[in-house]
Design a protein around this motif. Structure first.
Motif, PDB file in Angstrom:
ATOM      1  N   TYR A  91       0.803  -1.224   0.000  1.00 50.52           N
ATOM      2  CA  TYR A  91       0.000   0.000   0.000  1.00 50.52           C
ATOM      3  C   TYR A  91       0.838   1.277   0.000  1.00 50.52           C
ATOM      4  O   TYR A  91       0.331   2.354  -0.288  1.00 50.52           O
ATOM      5  N   LYS A  92       2.137   1.171   0.281  1.00 49.50           N
ATOM      6  CA  LYS A  92       3.022   2.336   0.251  1.00 49.50           C
ATOM      7  C   LYS A  92       3.758   2.473  -1.086  1.00 49.50           C
ATOM      8  O   LYS A  92       4.440   3.457  -1.317  1.00 49.50           O
ATOM      9  N   HIS A  93       3.634   1.490  -1.943  1.00 45.54           N
ATOM     10  CA  HIS A  93       4.324   1.516  -3.238  1.00 45.54           C
ATOM     11  C   HIS A  93       3.643   2.526  -4.165  1.00 45.54           C
ATOM     12  O   HIS A  93       2.412   2.641  -4.166  1.00 45.54           O
ATOM     13  N   PRO A  94       4.407   3.280  -4.975  1.00 42.87           N
ATOM     14  CA  PRO A  94       3.801   4.296  -5.852  1.00 42.87           C
ATOM     15  C   PRO A  94       2.806   3.735  -6.884  1.00 42.87           C
ATOM     16  O   PRO A  94       1.943   4.474  -7.350  1.00 42.87           O
ATOM     17  N   LEU A  95       2.890   2.450  -7.208  1.00 43.92           N
ATOM     18  CA  LEU A  95       1.966   1.866  -8.193  1.00 43.92           C
ATOM     19  C   LEU A  95       0.746   1.220  -7.550  1.00 43.92           C
ATOM     20  O   LEU A  95      -0.143   0.727  -8.253  1.00 43.92           O
ATOM     21  N   TYR A  96       0.672   1.239  -6.234  1.00 42.34           N
ATOM     22  CA  TYR A  96      -0.424   0.555  -5.554  1.00 42.34           C
ATOM     23  C   TYR A  96      -1.789   1.131  -5.937  1.00 42.34           C
ATOM     24  O   TYR A  96      -2.726   0.384  -6.221  1.00 42.34           O
ATOM     25  N   VAL A  97      -1.908   2.441  -5.969  1.00 42.67           N
ATOM     26  CA  VAL A  97      -3.199   3.059  -6.296  1.00 42.67           C
ATOM     27  C   VAL A  97      -3.592   2.719  -7.734  1.00 42.67           C
ATOM     28  O   VAL A  97      -4.759   2.422  -8.017  1.00 42.67           O
ATOM     29  N   THR A  98      -2.631   2.710  -8.645  1.00 48.00           N
ATOM     30  CA  THR A  98      -2.910   2.333 -10.040  1.00 48.00           C
ATOM     31  C   THR A  98      -3.469   0.914 -10.087  1.00 48.00           C
ATOM     32  O   THR A  98      -4.487   0.647 -10.745  1.00 48.00           O
ATOM     33  N   TRP A  99      -2.823  -0.005  -9.398  1.00 54.34           N
ATOM     34  CA  TRP A  99      -3.248  -1.412  -9.372  1.00 54.34           C
ATOM     35  C   TRP A  99      -4.628  -1.555  -8.743  1.00 54.34           C
ATOM     36  O   TRP A  99      -5.502  -2.236  -9.281  1.00 54.34           O
ATOM     37  N   ARG A 100      -4.823  -0.880  -7.616  1.00 46.03           N
ATOM     38  CA  ARG A 100      -6.102  -0.974  -6.912  1.00 46.03           C
ATOM     39  C   ARG A 100      -7.261  -0.431  -7.748  1.00 46.03           C
ATOM     40  O   ARG A 100      -8.330  -1.041  -7.833  1.00 46.03           O
ATOM     41  N   MET A 101      -7.049   0.739  -8.380  1.00 46.21           N
ATOM     42  CA  MET A 101      -8.113   1.345  -9.180  1.00 46.21           C
ATOM     43  C   MET A 101      -8.403   0.519 -10.439  1.00 46.21           C
ATOM     44  O   MET A 101      -9.551   0.404 -10.858  1.00 46.21           O
TER      45      MET A 101
END
Length: 162
Positions: A7-17
């Motif tokens: 959840y702290k990785h910069p790509l996490y939000v991209t993956w989640r969305m």
């Protein structure tokens, strides 16, 4: 895998969305993704770190994840990092035009031919012109400046206009 929590990785939000748009019926955008049958491949859906491995590095903050084929799924073979301009040219409603074997979006051809995209679209919509005629027809009547076409573009346009 990394020692960093996902959840702290910069790509996490991209993956989640990406997953949310495809897998959660009550999420924003679901009807344009999951509702159309767009899925996330098992490789990415089930493992964030595999997603990171496949798409890293992200070229810069102005890039977002894009599917080359808008009707295709989220998977390594169909995804790339793209700018807003690249994504705008890759929408489902983008008009694609092929001239002399080269395919581009209508916006790109309008820039090459020196005609505003809105002018080309209006000619096609209201006057029933094809894309080539709408691109090649001179702009304006009352003292509008003449546009200089690249010689190759002028030759292609002259051929199709004849």
């Amino acid at each position: 895998m990394s020692n960093t929590p996902a959840y702290k990785h910069p790509l996490y939000v991209t993956w989640r969305m990406m997953r949310r748009r495809c897998q959660t019926p009550n999420s924003d955008g679901y009807e344009s993704y999951g509702g159309r049958g767009i899925t996330v491949c098992d490789r990415w859906s089930n493992d964030f770190w595999t997603f990171v491995e496949d798409v890293s590095p992200k070229p810069g903050p102005e890039y977002t994840l894009d599917r080359r084929n808008n009707d295709g799924n989220y998977c390594p073979e169909n995804c790339r990092w793209a700018t807003r301009e690249e994504q705008a040219a890759n929408r489902r409603d983008t008009v694609r035009v092929t001239l002399n074997g080269e395919e581009r979006c209508l916006t790109a051809w309008a820039l090459i031919f020196g005609v505003r995209q809105q002018t080309v679209e209006k000619r096609m919509r209201e006057q029933g012109m094809g894309a080539l005629g709408a691109l090649y027809l001179p702009v304006g009547r009352c003292g509008a400046r003449k546009r200089k076409l690249d010689p190759i573009v002028a030759e292609i346009a002259a051929f199709y206009a004849a």
